[in-house]
Design a protein around this motif. Structure first.
Motif, PDB file in Angstrom:
ATOM      1  N   SER A  69      35.740  40.278  46.014  1.00 36.23           N
ATOM      2  CA  SER A  69      36.234  40.778  47.436  1.00 36.23           C
ATOM      3  C   SER A  69      35.099  40.837  48.561  1.00 36.23           C
ATOM      4  CB  SER A  69      36.967  41.854  47.548  1.00 36.23           C
ATOM      5  OG  SER A  69      38.121  41.897  46.674  1.00 36.23           O
ATOM      6  N   LEU A  70      33.953  41.479  48.019  1.00 39.55           N
ATOM      7  CA  LEU A  70      32.625  41.624  49.061  1.00 39.55           C
ATOM      8  C   LEU A  70      32.171  40.288  49.139  1.00 39.55           C
ATOM      9  CD1 LEU A  70      31.253  44.849  47.629  1.00 39.55           C
ATOM     10  CD2 LEU A  70      32.126  44.680  49.953  1.00 39.55           C
ATOM     11  N   VAL A  71      31.889  39.401  48.002  1.00 39.63           N
ATOM     12  CA  VAL A  71      31.219  38.293  48.253  1.00 39.63           C
ATOM     13  C   VAL A  71      31.786  37.339  49.259  1.00 39.63           C
ATOM     14  CG1 VAL A  71      30.094  36.306  47.127  1.00 39.63           C
ATOM     15  CG2 VAL A  71      29.928  38.808  46.210  1.00 39.63           C
ATOM     16  N   LEU A  72      33.127  37.158  49.073  1.00 39.83           N
ATOM     17  CA  LEU A  72      34.124  36.523  49.516  1.00 39.83           C
ATOM     18  C   LEU A  72      34.695  36.972  50.765  1.00 39.83           C
ATOM     19  CD1 LEU A  72      35.901  34.710  46.634  1.00 39.83           C
ATOM     20  CD2 LEU A  72      34.028  33.899  47.613  1.00 39.83           C
ATOM     21  N   GLY A  73      35.009  38.140  50.625  1.00 42.00           N
ATOM     22  CA  GLY A  73      35.846  38.708  51.917  1.00 42.00           C
ATOM     23  C   GLY A  73      35.094  39.069  53.276  1.00 42.00           C
ATOM     24  N   VAL A  74      33.645  39.535  52.831  1.00 39.98           N
ATOM     25  CA  VAL A  74      32.909  39.907  54.183  1.00 39.98           C
ATOM     26  C   VAL A  74      32.771  38.552  55.082  1.00 39.98           C
ATOM     27  CG1 VAL A  74      30.693  40.578  54.963  1.00 39.98           C
ATOM     28  CG2 VAL A  74      31.997  41.757  53.166  1.00 39.98           C
ATOM     29  N   PRO A  75      32.245  37.587  54.510  1.00 41.75           N
ATOM     30  CA  PRO A  75      32.311  36.381  55.460  1.00 41.75           C
ATOM     31  C   PRO A  75      33.418  35.736  55.871  1.00 41.75           C
ATOM     32  CG  PRO A  75      31.108  35.903  53.219  1.00 41.75           C
ATOM     33  CD  PRO A  75      31.925  37.309  52.923  1.00 41.75           C
ATOM     34  N   LEU A  76      34.482  35.819  55.181  1.00 40.95           N
ATOM     35  CA  LEU A  76      35.998  35.555  55.792  1.00 40.95           C
ATOM     36  C   LEU A  76      36.048  36.622  56.930  1.00 40.95           C
ATOM     37  CD1 LEU A  76      38.718  34.095  55.723  1.00 40.95           C
ATOM     38  CD2 LEU A  76      39.401  35.530  54.246  1.00 40.95           C
ATOM     39  N   ILE A 119      40.762  38.248  38.612  1.00 42.33           N
ATOM     40  CA  ILE A 119      41.246  37.506  39.690  1.00 42.33           C
ATOM     41  C   ILE A 119      42.629  38.111  40.239  1.00 42.33           C
ATOM     42  CG2 ILE A 119      42.439  35.304  39.943  1.00 42.33           C
ATOM     43  CD1 ILE A 119      40.594  34.041  37.973  1.00 42.33           C
ATOM     44  N   ALA A 120      43.585  38.580  39.498  1.00 39.49           N
ATOM     45  CA  ALA A 120      44.724  38.979  39.874  1.00 39.49           C
ATOM     46  C   ALA A 120      44.638  40.186  40.911  1.00 39.49           C
ATOM     47  CB  ALA A 120      45.916  39.409  38.837  1.00 39.49           C
ATOM     48  N   GLU A 121      43.469  41.274  40.355  1.00 34.88           N
ATOM     49  CA  GLU A 121      43.348  42.317  41.315  1.00 34.88           C
ATOM     50  C   GLU A 121      42.701  41.771  42.394  1.00 34.88           C
ATOM     51  OE1 GLU A 121      42.678  45.715  37.498  1.00 34.88           O
ATOM     52  OE2 GLU A 121      40.933  44.817  38.798  1.00 34.88           O
ATOM     53  N   ALA A 122      41.644  40.883  42.329  1.00 41.44           N
ATOM     54  CA  ALA A 122      41.037  40.546  43.621  1.00 41.44           C
ATOM     55  C   ALA A 122      41.851  39.920  44.699  1.00 41.44           C
ATOM     56  CB  ALA A 122      39.788  39.578  43.395  1.00 41.44           C
ATOM     57  N   PHE A 123      42.927  39.355  44.083  1.00 41.80           N
ATOM     58  CA  PHE A 123      43.965  38.677  45.165  1.00 41.80           C
ATOM     59  C   PHE A 123      44.652  39.680  45.873  1.00 41.80           C
ATOM     60  CE2 PHE A 123      48.500  37.151  45.551  1.00 41.80           C
ATOM     61  CZ  PHE A 123      48.143  35.871  46.632  1.00 41.80           C
ATOM     62  N   VAL A 124      45.051  40.763  45.368  1.00 41.33           N
ATOM     63  CA  VAL A 124      45.693  41.768  46.004  1.00 41.33           C
ATOM     64  C   VAL A 124      44.810  42.864  46.762  1.00 41.33           C
ATOM     65  CG1 VAL A 124      47.661  41.775  44.416  1.00 41.33           C
ATOM     66  CG2 VAL A 124      45.773  43.265  43.848  1.00 41.33           C
ATOM     67  N   ALA A 125      43.472  42.761  46.506  1.00 41.77           N
ATOM     68  CA  ALA A 125      42.695  43.981  46.885  1.00 41.77           C
ATOM     69  C   ALA A 125      41.816  43.221  47.993  1.00 41.77           C
ATOM     70  CB  ALA A 125      41.858  44.470  45.772  1.00 41.77           C
ATOM     71  N   MET A 126      41.521  41.917  48.258  1.00 44.15           N
ATOM     72  CA  MET A 126      40.786  41.416  49.011  1.00 44.15           C
ATOM     73  C   MET A 126      41.164  41.841  50.387  1.00 44.15           C
ATOM     74  SD  MET A 126      38.957  37.650  49.306  1.00 44.15           S
ATOM     75  CE  MET A 126      38.498  37.725  47.601  1.00 44.15           C
ATOM     76  N   SER A 144      39.606  45.918  57.078  1.00 41.83           N
ATOM     77  CA  SER A 144      38.663  46.750  57.087  1.00 41.83           C
ATOM     78  C   SER A 144      37.404  46.397  57.962  1.00 41.83           C
ATOM     79  CB  SER A 144      38.237  47.775  56.165  1.00 41.83           C
ATOM     80  OG  SER A 144      37.570  48.624  56.493  1.00 41.83           O
ATOM     81  N   VAL A 145      36.611  45.391  57.333  1.00 40.66           N
ATOM     82  CA  VAL A 145      35.452  44.512  57.904  1.00 40.66           C
ATOM     83  C   VAL A 145      35.889  44.082  59.307  1.00 40.66           C
ATOM     84  CG1 VAL A 145      33.700  43.095  57.302  1.00 40.66           C
ATOM     85  CG2 VAL A 145      34.493  44.527  55.594  1.00 40.66           C
ATOM     86  N   GLU A 146      37.018  43.287  59.401  1.00 39.65           N
ATOM     87  CA  GLU A 146      37.227  42.427  60.626  1.00 39.65           C
ATOM     88  C   GLU A 146      37.439  43.518  61.736  1.00 39.65           C
ATOM     89  OE1 GLU A 146      40.576  39.427  62.536  1.00 39.65           O
ATOM     90  OE2 GLU A 146      40.884  40.401  60.752  1.00 39.65           O
ATOM     91  N   GLY A 147      38.172  44.695  61.437  1.00 39.97           N
ATOM     92  CA  GLY A 147      38.294  45.521  62.657  1.00 39.97           C
ATOM     93  C   GLY A 147      36.994  46.194  62.856  1.00 39.97           C
ATOM     94  N   THR A 148      36.034  46.515  62.050  1.00 38.48           N
ATOM     95  CA  THR A 148      34.734  47.111  62.284  1.00 38.48           C
ATOM     96  C   THR A 148      33.847  45.901  63.089  1.00 38.48           C
ATOM     97  OG1 THR A 148      34.734  48.320  60.189  1.00 38.48           O
ATOM     98  CG2 THR A 148      32.529  48.133  61.385  1.00 38.48           C
TER      99      THR A 148
END
Length: 286
Positions: free
Chosen positions: A89-96, A161-168, A174-178
């Motif tokens: 989630s960090l590797v993919l979610g922060v850039p997103l 994969i299942a956990e990342a799908f629901v957690a990302m 959170s990061v977008e708001g910051t």
């Protein structure tokens, strides 16, 4: 005679002393009874199940319950898979999150809605969607199996994969708001001094949004640790391979309720620890 004592001066200024505030003005006021009773009922509704879990817990046999091999296998797998899902989630979610907060492209609102969709999507539906996408006969899974021999469902990787799908989505929000709260002029200043956009992001933006990333990572980790529906649908329930703590609680509840309570206490302790870690962000009053 001063101007404060002149006739016609504003009331409360004639003696030079500030007017006394009315009782309750600007402070805490009495709670109306029609609001107090439903509020207390809601509090009892939320706390009663947790108190029942503590009251009915088998405290004497708790060490024996938690010392079994099956429990430690499930706990170890849960910790490893939740940490791996958080890393993904960090590797993919922060850039997103950066793309959603800092760039303007057609359909950005739709993309944001799709990113947050797993938050409201039933987890079982998410597991079915993962099967249709990454299963052996899935849209992408068939090519992974045919070209590389990779099978994701009912494996430990499938749990991640299942956990990342629901957690990302928790991390992305959170990061977008910051990022939206952070001043973009610092990045612009870095680029005018010769830094590339990626260097400005790495050296300027990341330190600014580090608290938001940490909070999002903790939320994502906790959500991944407690995931049940998508995991059991996409990865199955195989002890030592895909059986995480929530799945172990569900299985133990059918055969050994005391073991289920003991496992639930572990997850409850983790949830309290997460709230303690985020107390400065959401548990303080202005």
């Amino acid at each position: 005679m001063t101007s404060l004592d002149k006739p016609g001066a504003a009331p409360g200024l004639r003696t030079g002393r500030p007017r006394r505030r009315r009782a309750g003005a600007g402070g805490r006021r009495g709670v109306p009874l029609p609001l107090l009773l439903p509020g207390l009922l809601a509090l009892a509704f939320l706390l009663l199940p947790l108190l029942a879990l503590l009251v009915r817990a088998p405290w004497r046999s708790l060490p024996e319950q938690l010392g079994s091999t099956e429990v430690w296998q499930a706990l170890q797998l849960s910790l490893i898979s939740a940490t791996a899902a958080t890393a993904v989630s960090l590797v993919l979610g922060v850039p997103l999150a950066w793309l959603l907060a800092r760039t303007d492209f057609p359909g950005r609102g739709l993309v944001r809605a799709l990113v947050t969709l797993p938050l409201v999507l039933p987890p079982v539906v998410g597991g079915v969607a993962l099967l249709l996408a990454l299963g052996r006969n899935g849209v992408v899974g068939r090519w992974l199996d045919a070209w590389f021999g990779i099978t994701l469902p009912f494996t430990t990787t499938g749990v991640v994969i299942a956990e990342a799908f629901v957690a990302m989505p928790f991390l992305v929000i959170s990061v977008e708001g910051t990022l939206r709260a952070a001043d973009p002029r610092y990045e612009e200043a870095a680029t005018t001094l010769g830094a590339s956009r990626f260097t400005a992001f790495r050296r300027v933006t990341l330190p600014l949004i580090a608290p938001g990333i940490a909070a999002g990572a903790v939320l994502a980790w906790a959500r991944a640790l407690g995931e049940f529906g998508a995991t059991i649908t996409f990865a199955g329930n195989f002890p030592g391979r895909t059986q995480t703590m929530p799945l172990s609680v569900y299985l133990a509840l059918q055969n050994d309720p005391e073991a289920a309570i003991a496992l639930s206490l572990v997850l409850l302790t983790v949830s309290i620890a997460v709230l303690a870690a985020l107390r400065d962000r959401w548990m303080t009053t202005p």
